[in-house]
Scaffold this active site. Structure first.
Site, PDB file in Angstrom:
ATOM      1  N   GLU A 152     -69.241  34.757 -63.845  1.00 33.91           N
ATOM      2  CA  GLU A 152     -68.359  34.003 -62.956  1.00 33.91           C
ATOM      3  C   GLU A 152     -67.065  33.647 -63.696  1.00 33.91           C
ATOM      4  O   GLU A 152     -67.089  33.291 -64.873  1.00 33.91           O
ATOM      5  CB  GLU A 152     -69.065  32.713 -62.522  1.00 33.91           C
ATOM      6  CG  GLU A 152     -68.223  31.802 -61.642  1.00 33.91           C
ATOM      7  CD  GLU A 152     -68.884  30.473 -61.347  1.00 33.91           C
ATOM      8  OE1 GLU A 152     -68.602  29.890 -60.298  1.00 33.91           O
ATOM      9  OE2 GLU A 152     -69.701  30.006 -62.179  1.00 33.91           O
ATOM     10  N   LYS A 190     -67.330  32.026 -52.915  1.00 32.92           N
ATOM     11  CA  LYS A 190     -68.438  31.116 -53.221  1.00 32.92           C
ATOM     12  C   LYS A 190     -68.593  30.060 -52.133  1.00 32.92           C
ATOM     13  O   LYS A 190     -67.642  29.355 -51.784  1.00 32.92           O
ATOM     14  CB  LYS A 190     -68.172  30.463 -54.576  1.00 32.92           C
ATOM     15  CG  LYS A 190     -69.307  29.608 -55.119  1.00 32.92           C
ATOM     16  CD  LYS A 190     -68.932  29.091 -56.493  1.00 32.92           C
ATOM     17  CE  LYS A 190     -70.027  28.277 -57.139  1.00 32.92           C
ATOM     18  NZ  LYS A 190     -69.604  27.763 -58.472  1.00 32.92           N
ATOM     19  N   CYS A 228     -73.206  31.616 -59.074  1.00 33.08           N
ATOM     20  CA  CYS A 228     -73.641  30.452 -59.837  1.00 33.08           C
ATOM     21  C   CYS A 228     -74.438  29.433 -59.017  1.00 33.08           C
ATOM     22  O   CYS A 228     -75.617  29.640 -58.757  1.00 33.08           O
ATOM     23  CB  CYS A 228     -72.433  29.808 -60.509  1.00 33.08           C
ATOM     24  SG  CYS A 228     -72.872  28.804 -61.970  1.00 33.08           S
TER      25      CYS A 228
END
Length: 258
Positions: A39, A109, A143
């Site tokens: 990431e 995300k 993540c």
């Protein structure tokens, strides 16, 4: 399918240096079908992106991913970078760049890391990203998304063979990384590729422990902790489908919508 995990250390807010390091690892491990970076691999996990994030069409990290995917052996390159989108929003954008079909998939995300104040500047994505590459179906996560099983749940609407999770997952939550990567692979009867960084940023230390997990929760390969490393693993997609066909856990899953 041959996959290479690029577990990198990241120099804070220095895309040029991080591109150089990624290029070195990439060039030392040629002829994989897919390369996966962590990431925000080009900058570090910058929760305040002002002056660091770049527009999508001039983003140094994204540009390198496109170049790397094309040469010298056409492949796919995957990882997230902070971008400023066409509407002026900051996004933690996870790219999958496929040079073989000249296509780009991306996922913004969805679960922003509010504990670290990622939500103060970034705009979350609203949609999952599921697509096919070389006959294999992929789902992209970033993540913190790993903690939310409903978002990643295999379904008729969201069918896939492999989850890719790119991360800046700190050492003090490493036990959760070990558990959650396995849980997502087992509950969805899929492969999971998890690529985490090593080193330090202004807030945390990172051990890496990047891994590839199969549908039984077995580790097919893992990077050494606290070391810059590239790891190559072959995914047997036909074996995955055979296991799914024999042990039909997904047929008994609960029905729901997100």
């Amino acid at each position: 399918m041959r996959v290479t995990l690029l577990q990198t250390d990241i120099v804070w807010a220095n895309p040029e240096e991080n591109v150089r390091a990624a290029q070195q690892l990439f060039s030392e491990h040629p002829e994989s079908d897919l390369y996966v970076l962590p990431e925000m691999w080009s900058t570090g996990f910058v929760t305040d992106p002002v002056g660091i994030a770049q527009p999508e069409d001039t983003n140094i990290g994204r540009d390198w991913m496109m170049t790397a995917a094309r040469s010298p052996y056409p492949c796919a390159v995957c990882g997230s970078v902070p971008v400023i989108d066409a509407d002026g929003h900051y996004r933690n954008r996870h790219y999958f760049i496929d040079a073989r079909t000249e296509s780009i998939h991306y996922y913004d995300k969805h679960h922003l890391f509010t504990y670290g104040h990622e939500d103060r500047y970034y705009t979350p994505g609203d949609d999952q990203c599921c697509f096919e590459y070389e006959g294999v179906r992929f789902l992209l996560l970033t993540c913190y998304d790993l903690r939310f099983p409903v978002w990643a749940r295999y379904s008729d609407r969201l069918p896939y063979d492999v989850i890719i999770v790119v991360a800046n997952w700190p050492e003090n939550r490493q036990a959760a990384w070990q558990v959650l990567t396995r849980a997502r692979a087992v509950e969805n009867q899929c492969f999971l590729i998890g690529v985490n960084r090593v080193g330090n940023d202004p807030y945390s230390h990172y051990r890496g422990c990047s891994c590839v997990i199969d549908c039984y929760g077995k580790t097919l390969g893992h990077c050494r902790p606290n070391e810059v490393q590239a790891l190559t693993v072959d995914l047997d997609i036909e074996e995955l489908r055979r296991r799914r066909g024999k042990f039909r856990v997904l047929n008994d899953r609960d029905s729901f919508s997100v």
